[in-house]
Design an enzyme around this catalytic site. Structure first.
Site, mmCIF file in Angstrom:
data_model
loop_
_atom_site.group_PDB
_atom_site.id
_atom_site.type_symbol
_atom_site.label_atom_id
_atom_site.label_comp_id
_atom_site.label_asym_id
_atom_site.label_seq_id
_atom_site.Cartn_x
_atom_site.Cartn_y
_atom_site.Cartn_z
ATOM 1 C CB THR A 72 -0.929 0.004 1.241
ATOM 2 O OG1 THR A 72 -1.820 -1.096 1.142
ATOM 3 C CG2 THR A 72 -1.711 1.297 1.339
ATOM 4 C CG ASN A 145 -6.377 -7.980 -5.308
ATOM 5 O OD1 ASN A 145 -6.311 -7.262 -6.303
ATOM 6 N ND2 ASN A 145 -7.279 -7.795 -4.372
ATOM 7 C CD GLN A 173 -2.178 -11.197 -4.283
ATOM 8 O OE1 GLN A 173 -1.758 -12.349 -4.186
ATOM 9 N NE2 GLN A 173 -2.825 -10.607 -3.293
ATOM 10 C CB SER A 191 4.040 -7.219 -0.705
ATOM 11 O OG SER A 191 3.757 -7.400 0.652
ATOM 12 C CG HIS A 193 2.073 -9.804 3.798
ATOM 13 N ND1 HIS A 193 0.787 -10.285 3.885
ATOM 14 C CD2 HIS A 193 1.990 -8.647 3.134
ATOM 15 C CE1 HIS A 193 -0.040 -9.441 3.301
ATOM 16 N NE2 HIS A 193 0.661 -8.438 2.827
ATOM 17 C CB THR A 229 14.585 3.574 12.466
ATOM 18 O OG1 THR A 229 14.915 4.842 13.028
ATOM 19 C CG2 THR A 229 15.557 2.519 12.968
ATOM 20 C CB CYS A 316 -23.397 -10.703 1.817
ATOM 21 S SG CYS A 316 -25.048 -10.615 1.151
#
Lengths: 375, 131
Positions: A72, A145, A173, A191, A193, A229, A316
């Site tokens: 992000t 994604n 992704q 990214s 993770h 840092t 939903c």
């Protein structure tokens, strides 16, 4: 209860080898990489090692990698760092929220934004047609994604180059899952993770010579583009994860494609089940299905009760009660997007888990259809 | 989203679901906003709702509400059934996530539609018609 995690696109567990590599950087090797003393220099060394590993994976040079805290942040830095009032930005209608919302923010700040439509399979259309004299940046997601569709970034990059426009791609992704070469890419988001590294580390690749305005101002780290840092343990983990992803890409790719195609083949036998997005040019680990006559959120909850973790683009499941804009962009009607299910696999997913998932999926769909007015 | 046990129980083991043979009335609700569809079937004899069933295309909470509503309505007179409000369903569940509060309203609305359908078909004595 048996637990089966099939939401690897949301996040992945940290690879044990990555975790091991990170461990000393909490309590033993804690130096600030910006410090001159030996503690700091030890951290600086591993920081640069990690940078090299990340760069290698996309054939970039290490000084073109700017470490950030998340995809992000990287996307925000790319877009906000390049665009000013009066500039024109082109994105697609299937971007992740962090690009879409940044573009919406920039629009309010006076940047002109065009959202390219996609075809039924999920590929962007009419790029050349939408280029204007003041177009500064094209930002197109590499692999979705949600629907896993992989865009032809070489083709997009060539169009950008021909028109003297910068090209950014959100590869959160796809990075580490499919080969990427930044030859035709000016900026790229990756990214940690999503590739079995820790949360809290990501990067923005910025091609040499491109000037960006930083989001933060401070101590001058990361060529002044991202002062803060260094989160050294997370960055070390990111580097190790990138190294493993590079070495084991082919093996992991083949393993996941085999399981992916098994799920697609079996699921499509269910009456009223369809695949969203192209069936060839898609991530090895993404399956996005839709079921007529049932609702995705109910299906997710039903699977969760059996220990299976998946996700949905149904209205939903969203706070705004709106179906996924990505699925609508494919031309699906809201009631079709309503019945969608995203299954994302990982390198640890086993065939046994997939067999269990398919069994429970079949049962759950059947039960929900019995309750539904539309069989 | 995590739901409490009462919601999960009704979702997991819904009561009174499925199409009804020869119903006295049917209420078909199609919610344009969230996409949920609820059908309520009624079997009415001398103003008493002898049987009720539902068919719902919706989220877990929508299904749970449909199920709960049928258990609350079964055996009641039409007058009593019409007194059931969405807040009664919410109270029965205990805790309902804010974004799911409207599901209870939909269930009550579907029931009213079914009762309206009953009067439209035959008797004209019902005056409390609601939209």
């Amino acid at each position: 209860m048996k637990k089966v995690y099939l939401d690897y696109s949301a996040t992945t567990p940290v690879d044990e080898r990555v975790f091991k590599k990170m461990m000393p950087f909490f309590s033993q090797k804690y130096g600030n990489a910006s410090s001159l003393h030996s503690f700091g220099q030890e951290s600086k060394l591993v920081l640069e090692g990690a940078r090299e590993k990340v760069a290698d994976l996309i054939s970039a040079s290490s000084e073109e990698i700017i470490f950030t805290s998340s995809a992000t942040e990287s996307n925000n830095l790319a877009l906000k760092g390049l665009l000013k009032k009066g500039d024109h930005l082109i994105i697609s209608s299937i971007e992740h929220h962090c690009v879409e919302e940044t573009a919406n923010y920039l629009k309010r700040e006076g940047v002109l934004v065009t959202k390219l439509e996609v075809d039924k399979k999920g590929f962007v259309k009419d790029l050349q047609k939408n280029i204007q004299k003041n177009t500064v940046l094209i930002s197109i997601i590499h692999a979705s994604n949600e629907i896993g569709v992989i865009q032809d970034i070489e083709k997009i990059g060539k169009i950008a180059k021909k028109n003297n426009i910068l090209f950014h791609t959100d590869a959160a992704q796809s990075f580490g899952k499919v080969p990427i070469d930044v030859k035709y890419i000016d900026l790229l988001t990756a990214s940690s993770h999503k590739i079995y590294g820790p949360k809290g580390a990501a990067c923005l690749y910025v091609k040499k010579g491109i000037k960006l305005t930083p989001l933060l101002h401070g101590g001058g780290q990361e060529q002044g583009l991202r002062p803060s840092t260094y989160n050294i343990s997370a960055i070390v983990g990111f580097g190790k994860a990138a190294e493993i992803a590079g070495k084991e890409m082919e093996k992991d790719y083949n393993h996941q494609v085999f399981l992916r195609d098994k799920i697609i083949e079996e699921a499509l036998k269910i009456k009223g089940c369809y695949l969203n997005g192209d069936n060839q040019k898609r991530l090895p680990n993404n399956i996005n299905l839709r079921f007529s006559g049932i609702e995705g959120e109910a299906l997710v909850i039903k699977l969760d009760l059996e220990g299976i973790a998946v996700s949905t683009g149904s209205a939903c499941a969203s706070a705004k009660l709106e179906p996924s804009s990505v699925l609508l962009a494919l031309g699906l009607k809201p009631h079709q997007a309503h019945g969608s299910l995203r299954i994302s696999l990982g390198k640890y997913t086993t065939e046994k888990e997939i067999d269990y998932f398919l069994k429970i999926l079949l049962k759950s769909v059947k039960e929900l259809k019995q309750i539904s007015p539309y069989k | 989203m995590s739901y409490n046990e009462k919601i999960i129980n009704h979702f997991k083991n819904p009561k009174n679901y499925g199409k009804m043979k020869n119903p006295s009335a049917v209420g078909k609700l199609d919610n344009k906003n969230c996409g949920d569809v609820m059908w309520i079937y009624l079997k009415i004899k001398e103003d008493i709702i002898e049987d009720i069933s539902f068919e719902t295309l919706g989220c877990a909470v929508a299904i749970a509400n449909s199920s709960l509503l049928t258990t609350m309505v079964k055996g009641k007179t039409i007058k009593e059934a019409l007194k059931i409000k969405d807040k009664d369903l919410i109270k029965e569940f205990g805790q309902v996530p804010k974004v799911k509060l409207h599901c209870s309203f939909l269930a009550v609305k579907a029931l009213k539609k079914a009762i309206n359908n009953y009067y439209e078909k035959g008797s004209s004595s019902y005056v409390g018609r609601s939209r």
